[in-house]
Design a protein around this motif. Sequence first.
Motif, PDB file in Angstrom:
ATOM      1  N   GLY A   1      37.795  -5.386  31.408  1.00  0.00           N
ATOM      2  CA  GLY A   1      36.371  -6.012  31.571  1.00  0.00           C
ATOM      3  C   GLY A   1      35.149  -4.778  31.608  1.00  0.00           C
ATOM      4  O   GLY A   1      34.101  -5.444  31.617  1.00  0.00           O
ATOM      5  N   ALA A   2      35.464  -3.506  31.708  1.00  0.00           N
ATOM      6  CA  ALA A   2      34.342  -2.560  31.943  1.00  0.00           C
ATOM      7  C   ALA A   2      33.525  -2.563  30.567  1.00  0.00           C
ATOM      8  O   ALA A   2      34.302  -2.717  29.645  1.00  0.00           O
ATOM      9  CB  ALA A   2      34.723  -1.389  32.144  1.00  0.00           C
ATOM     10  N   ALA A   3      32.212  -2.589  30.564  1.00  0.00           N
ATOM     11  CA  ALA A   3      31.444  -2.512  29.566  1.00  0.00           C
ATOM     12  C   ALA A   3      31.363  -0.998  28.833  1.00  0.00           C
ATOM     13  O   ALA A   3      30.877  -0.763  27.718  1.00  0.00           O
ATOM     14  CB  ALA A   3      29.967  -2.942  29.728  1.00  0.00           C
ATOM     15  N   ALA A   4      31.481   0.096  29.791  1.00  0.00           N
ATOM     16  CA  ALA A   4      31.191   1.446  29.494  1.00  0.00           C
ATOM     17  C   ALA A   4      32.113   2.143  30.124  1.00  0.00           C
ATOM     18  O   ALA A   4      32.551   2.062  31.292  1.00  0.00           O
ATOM     19  CB  ALA A   4      29.877   1.690  29.417  1.00  0.00           C
ATOM     20  N   TYR A   5      32.667   3.213  29.472  1.00  0.00           N
ATOM     21  CA  TYR A   5      33.187   4.534  30.109  1.00  0.00           C
ATOM     22  C   TYR A   5      32.632   5.798  29.758  1.00  0.00           C
ATOM     23  O   TYR A   5      32.817   6.304  28.670  1.00  0.00           O
ATOM     24  CB  TYR A   5      34.875   4.368  29.576  1.00  0.00           C
ATOM     25  CG  TYR A   5      35.719   5.300  30.502  1.00  0.00           C
ATOM     26  CD1 TYR A   5      36.551   4.669  31.616  1.00  0.00           C
ATOM     27  CD2 TYR A   5      35.937   6.579  30.701  1.00  0.00           C
ATOM     28  CE1 TYR A   5      37.440   5.367  32.268  1.00  0.00           C
ATOM     29  CE2 TYR A   5      36.579   7.206  31.589  1.00  0.00           C
ATOM     30  CZ  TYR A   5      37.487   6.573  32.403  1.00  0.00           C
ATOM     31  OH  TYR A   5      38.308   7.290  33.189  1.00  0.00           O
ATOM     32  N   VAL A   6      32.159   6.359  30.904  1.00  0.00           N
ATOM     33  CA  VAL A   6      31.349   7.770  30.747  1.00  0.00           C
ATOM     34  C   VAL A   6      31.730   8.752  31.616  1.00  0.00           C
ATOM     35  O   VAL A   6      32.347   8.456  32.821  1.00  0.00           O
ATOM     36  CB  VAL A   6      29.739   7.126  31.351  1.00  0.00           C
ATOM     37  CG1 VAL A   6      28.840   8.439  30.990  1.00  0.00           C
ATOM     38  CG2 VAL A   6      29.340   6.124  30.558  1.00  0.00           C
ATOM     39  N   LEU A   7      32.047   9.902  31.139  1.00  0.00           N
ATOM     40  CA  LEU A   7      32.396  10.924  32.047  1.00  0.00           C
ATOM     41  C   LEU A   7      31.510  11.588  32.863  1.00  0.00           C
ATOM     42  O   LEU A   7      30.261  11.750  32.702  1.00  0.00           O
ATOM     43  CB  LEU A   7      33.229  11.980  30.974  1.00  0.00           C
ATOM     44  CG  LEU A   7      34.461  11.850  30.257  1.00  0.00           C
ATOM     45  CD1 LEU A   7      34.784  12.900  29.427  1.00  0.00           C
ATOM     46  CD2 LEU A   7      35.513  11.309  31.431  1.00  0.00           C
ATOM     47  N   LYS A   8      31.764  11.965  34.181  1.00  0.00           N
ATOM     48  CA  LYS A   8      30.876  12.602  34.865  1.00  0.00           C
ATOM     49  C   LYS A   8      30.593  13.995  34.293  1.00  0.00           C
ATOM     50  O   LYS A   8      31.309  14.499  33.580  1.00  0.00           O
ATOM     51  CB  LYS A   8      31.386  12.741  36.266  1.00  0.00           C
ATOM     52  CG  LYS A   8      31.612  11.384  37.165  1.00  0.00           C
ATOM     53  CD  LYS A   8      32.060  11.592  38.576  1.00  0.00           C
ATOM     54  CE  LYS A   8      32.195  10.366  39.403  1.00  0.00           C
ATOM     55  NZ  LYS A   8      32.730  10.733  40.677  1.00  0.00           N
TER      56      LYS A   8
ATOM     57  N   ILE B   1      29.857  -3.602  33.805  1.00  0.00           N
ATOM     58  CA  ILE B   1      30.404  -2.505  34.696  1.00  0.00           C
ATOM     59  C   ILE B   1      30.338  -1.415  33.735  1.00  0.00           C
ATOM     60  O   ILE B   1      30.864  -1.237  32.621  1.00  0.00           O
ATOM     61  CB  ILE B   1      31.516  -2.838  35.241  1.00  0.00           C
ATOM     62  CG1 ILE B   1      31.678  -3.821  36.083  1.00  0.00           C
ATOM     63  CG2 ILE B   1      32.226  -1.492  35.848  1.00  0.00           C
ATOM     64  CD1 ILE B   1      33.222  -4.164  36.421  1.00  0.00           C
ATOM     65  N   VAL B   2      29.769  -0.054  34.386  1.00  0.00           N
ATOM     66  CA  VAL B   2      29.753   1.150  33.696  1.00  0.00           C
ATOM     67  C   VAL B   2      30.562   2.090  34.718  1.00  0.00           C
ATOM     68  O   VAL B   2      30.059   2.409  35.689  1.00  0.00           O
ATOM     69  CB  VAL B   2      28.307   1.580  33.600  1.00  0.00           C
ATOM     70  CG1 VAL B   2      28.244   3.115  33.021  1.00  0.00           C
ATOM     71  CG2 VAL B   2      27.528   0.592  32.884  1.00  0.00           C
ATOM     72  N   VAL B   3      31.664   2.436  34.255  1.00  0.00           N
ATOM     73  CA  VAL B   3      32.682   3.327  34.739  1.00  0.00           C
ATOM     74  C   VAL B   3      32.163   4.732  34.791  1.00  0.00           C
ATOM     75  O   VAL B   3      31.825   5.141  33.405  1.00  0.00           O
ATOM     76  CB  VAL B   3      34.155   3.306  34.424  1.00  0.00           C
ATOM     77  CG1 VAL B   3      34.964   4.445  34.820  1.00  0.00           C
ATOM     78  CG2 VAL B   3      34.614   1.956  34.605  1.00  0.00           C
ATOM     79  N   LEU B   4      32.037   5.483  35.626  1.00  0.00           N
ATOM     80  CA  LEU B   4      31.596   6.918  35.706  1.00  0.00           C
ATOM     81  C   LEU B   4      32.578   7.624  36.361  1.00  0.00           C
ATOM     82  O   LEU B   4      32.778   7.557  37.695  1.00  0.00           O
ATOM     83  CB  LEU B   4      30.103   6.981  36.387  1.00  0.00           C
ATOM     84  CG  LEU B   4      29.769   8.436  36.264  1.00  0.00           C
ATOM     85  CD1 LEU B   4      29.167   8.813  34.863  1.00  0.00           C
ATOM     86  CD2 LEU B   4      28.271   8.434  37.022  1.00  0.00           C
ATOM     87  N   SER B   5      33.372   8.433  35.547  1.00  0.00           N
ATOM     88  CA  SER B   5      34.756   8.873  36.017  1.00  0.00           C
ATOM     89  C   SER B   5      34.805  10.087  35.541  1.00  0.00           C
ATOM     90  O   SER B   5      34.335  10.743  34.461  1.00  0.00           O
ATOM     91  CB  SER B   5      35.815   8.048  35.842  1.00  0.00           C
ATOM     92  OG  SER B   5      37.156   8.704  36.044  1.00  0.00           O
ATOM     93  N   MET B   6      35.715  11.174  36.236  1.00  0.00           N
ATOM     94  CA  MET B   6      36.267  12.560  35.767  1.00  0.00           C
ATOM     95  C   MET B   6      37.465  12.396  35.029  1.00  0.00           C
ATOM     96  O   MET B   6      37.544  13.208  34.429  1.00  0.00           O
ATOM     97  CB  MET B   6      36.495  13.282  37.150  1.00  0.00           C
ATOM     98  CG  MET B   6      35.292  13.721  38.153  1.00  0.00           C
ATOM     99  SD  MET B   6      34.345  15.040  37.270  1.00  0.00           S
ATOM    100  CE  MET B   6      35.374  16.497  37.193  1.00  0.00           C
TER     101      MET B   6
END
Length: 211
Positions: free
Chosen positions: A98-105, A79-84
Amino acid sequence: MRNVTVAIVDDHPIVCEGLAKIVSECEEFSVIGVAVTASEATALTLERRPDLLILDLNIPGGGMSVICDLARQATGTRIVVLSMSEAPDDVIGALRLGAAAYVLKGTGGAELCAILRAVAEGGCYVTPHLAARLIAAAEPPKAAAGHPEDARMLSKREAEIYALVRQGCCNKDIGRRLSLSEKTVKHYLTNMFKKLEVRNRTELALHAPWI
């Protein structure tokens, strides 16, 4: 690189369309589905088993619930979270679940594709300034001051692997740098997870920045 299947979850159609276009332009990725709610995201993932799931947290039903559901199902989807959101609770919460990545929009298309490649190969990622903020906020337990228990628990080789995990290296890269097989790297990581009582390499990277 093998063909990597990707599903996208966002409740804004224009965002889904834009992401699908960006991802599809990278020849190794194939978009196999789109969802707009938490229940749709879980159902889509269980049915299609994508390699990667790009997930917004602010969707009907909540993105965190999707991460929880998929962790229980052990789908193998990364899971790649793509969030503001830059809220520490959101970042840490998603990674711990358990997310593998946290990326900003706002991340550029080329950079996003590079992140997806790294995650597909077993790596983890947090937008750098968020990671720096989390690490700066982390403090070693008082009992560990000077000679942290966690540092003493790791062998010299494990400490080397830990340092490379924090740099975002996948198992293949770690093996190449340390002249180890991927299988051996996985064995070391499994032992490290047990020693430090973490569940995945993302938690490991954030666990003890003073090591």
